[in-house]
Motif scaffolding. Sequence first.
Motif, PDB file in Angstrom:
ATOM      1  N   UNK A  34       0.782  -1.222   0.000  1.00 56.11           N
ATOM      2  CA  UNK A  34       0.000   0.000   0.000  1.00 56.11           C
ATOM      3  C   UNK A  34       0.821   1.283   0.000  1.00 56.11           C
ATOM      4  N   UNK A  35       2.141   1.178   0.101  1.00 55.11           N
ATOM      5  CA  UNK A  35       2.993   2.367   0.109  1.00 55.11           C
ATOM      6  C   UNK A  35       3.179   2.873  -1.318  1.00 55.11           C
ATOM      7  N   UNK A  36       3.050   4.166  -1.503  1.00 58.24           N
ATOM      8  CA  UNK A  36       3.117   4.725  -2.863  1.00 58.24           C
ATOM      9  C   UNK A  36       4.532   5.009  -3.343  1.00 58.24           C
ATOM     10  N   UNK A  37       5.521   4.917  -2.477  1.00 61.44           N
ATOM     11  CA  UNK A  37       6.886   5.278  -2.841  1.00 61.44           C
ATOM     12  C   UNK A  37       7.448   4.484  -4.004  1.00 61.44           C
ATOM     13  N   UNK A  38       7.356   3.163  -3.925  1.00 53.07           N
ATOM     14  CA  UNK A  38       7.895   2.316  -4.990  1.00 53.07           C
ATOM     15  C   UNK A  38       7.166   2.573  -6.307  1.00 53.07           C
ATOM     16  N   UNK A  39       5.828   2.623  -6.249  1.00 53.86           N
ATOM     17  CA  UNK A  39       5.052   2.792  -7.473  1.00 53.86           C
ATOM     18  C   UNK A  39       5.307   4.148  -8.115  1.00 53.86           C
ATOM     19  N   UNK A  51      12.660   4.616 -19.086  1.00 53.14           N
ATOM     20  CA  UNK A  51      13.198   3.271 -18.891  1.00 53.14           C
ATOM     21  C   UNK A  51      12.179   2.214 -19.309  1.00 53.14           C
ATOM     22  N   UNK A  52      12.681   1.076 -19.757  1.00 54.35           N
ATOM     23  CA  UNK A  52      11.811  -0.043 -20.123  1.00 54.35           C
ATOM     24  C   UNK A  52      11.311  -0.725 -18.850  1.00 54.35           C
ATOM     25  N   UNK A  53      10.185  -1.425 -18.984  1.00 50.54           N
ATOM     26  CA  UNK A  53       9.595  -2.101 -17.826  1.00 50.54           C
ATOM     27  C   UNK A  53      10.581  -3.082 -17.198  1.00 50.54           C
ATOM     28  N   UNK A  54      11.298  -3.833 -18.024  1.00 52.95           N
ATOM     29  CA  UNK A  54      12.264  -4.800 -17.514  1.00 52.95           C
ATOM     30  C   UNK A  54      13.390  -4.096 -16.749  1.00 52.95           C
ATOM     31  N   UNK A  55      13.873  -2.971 -17.290  1.00 49.39           N
ATOM     32  CA  UNK A  55      14.926  -2.192 -16.616  1.00 49.39           C
ATOM     33  C   UNK A  55      14.438  -1.683 -15.264  1.00 49.39           C
ATOM     34  N   UNK A  56      13.203  -1.202 -15.232  1.00 50.36           N
ATOM     35  CA  UNK A  56      12.633  -0.708 -13.978  1.00 50.36           C
ATOM     36  C   UNK A  56      12.527  -1.822 -12.945  1.00 50.36           C
ATOM     37  N   UNK A  57      12.056  -2.992 -13.394  1.00 51.46           N
ATOM     38  CA  UNK A  57      11.916  -4.128 -12.486  1.00 51.46           C
ATOM     39  C   UNK A  57      13.245  -4.542 -11.878  1.00 51.46           C
ATOM     40  N   UNK A  61      14.652  -3.995  -7.709  1.00 50.18           N
ATOM     41  CA  UNK A  61      14.887  -5.156  -6.865  1.00 50.18           C
ATOM     42  C   UNK A  61      14.389  -6.473  -7.410  1.00 50.18           C
ATOM     43  N   UNK A  62      14.289  -6.583  -8.724  1.00 54.07           N
ATOM     44  CA  UNK A  62      13.924  -7.865  -9.321  1.00 54.07           C
ATOM     45  C   UNK A  62      12.444  -8.101  -9.475  1.00 54.07           C
ATOM     46  N   UNK A  63      11.699  -7.058  -9.783  1.00 56.91           N
ATOM     47  CA  UNK A  63      10.257  -7.186  -9.995  1.00 56.91           C
ATOM     48  C   UNK A  63      10.018  -7.570 -11.454  1.00 56.91           C
ATOM     49  N   UNK A  64       9.101  -8.499 -11.697  1.00 57.28           N
ATOM     50  CA  UNK A  64       8.750  -8.923 -13.049  1.00 57.28           C
ATOM     51  C   UNK A  64       8.163  -7.746 -13.835  1.00 57.28           C
ATOM     52  N   UNK A  65       8.460  -7.669 -15.137  1.00 58.09           N
ATOM     53  CA  UNK A  65       8.003  -6.515 -15.918  1.00 58.09           C
ATOM     54  C   UNK A  65       6.483  -6.399 -15.966  1.00 58.09           C
ATOM     55  N   UNK A  66       5.771  -7.518 -15.896  1.00 58.25           N
ATOM     56  CA  UNK A  66       4.305  -7.474 -15.865  1.00 58.25           C
ATOM     57  C   UNK A  66       3.802  -6.812 -14.589  1.00 58.25           C
ATOM     58  N   UNK A  67       4.460  -7.103 -13.488  1.00 58.91           N
ATOM     59  CA  UNK A  67       4.098  -6.489 -12.200  1.00 58.91           C
ATOM     60  C   UNK A  67       4.434  -5.001 -12.215  1.00 58.91           C
TER      61      UNK A  67
END
Length: 103
Positions: A34-39, A51-57, A61-67
């Motif tokens: 629920x924290x808005x900082x990461x998003x 940045x591309x979704x994969x680069x952002x993930x 910290x290893x978040x899947x690009x779909x997430x």
Amino acid sequence: GARALRWRPGFAAIRAAVEAVRGGRWDAFVNRRGDWGRDMALYLGRIEGGLRLRELGEAAGGIDYGAVSMAIRRFEGRLASDRVLRRACAAVRRRLTLARETE
């Protein structure tokens, strides 16, 4: 074109700006539900950093690009209805602009 030549902040600069505005270290809120900082960092990484979704993930910290994609869409929805969040996002953008001017 001009868009390709535009200065774009890296994820580290975006993360630092979000930490400063949100208050607290990245590690303390990145996995907090629920924290808005990461998003916000993911959203600005996409919009301001280009940045591309994969680069952002990977950078977050290893978040899947779909997430990452889903988090950005959810954040956009919250931005539309939450004035406090819009103000915080504007404050982060101002910090990024100042960071660019001091480089």
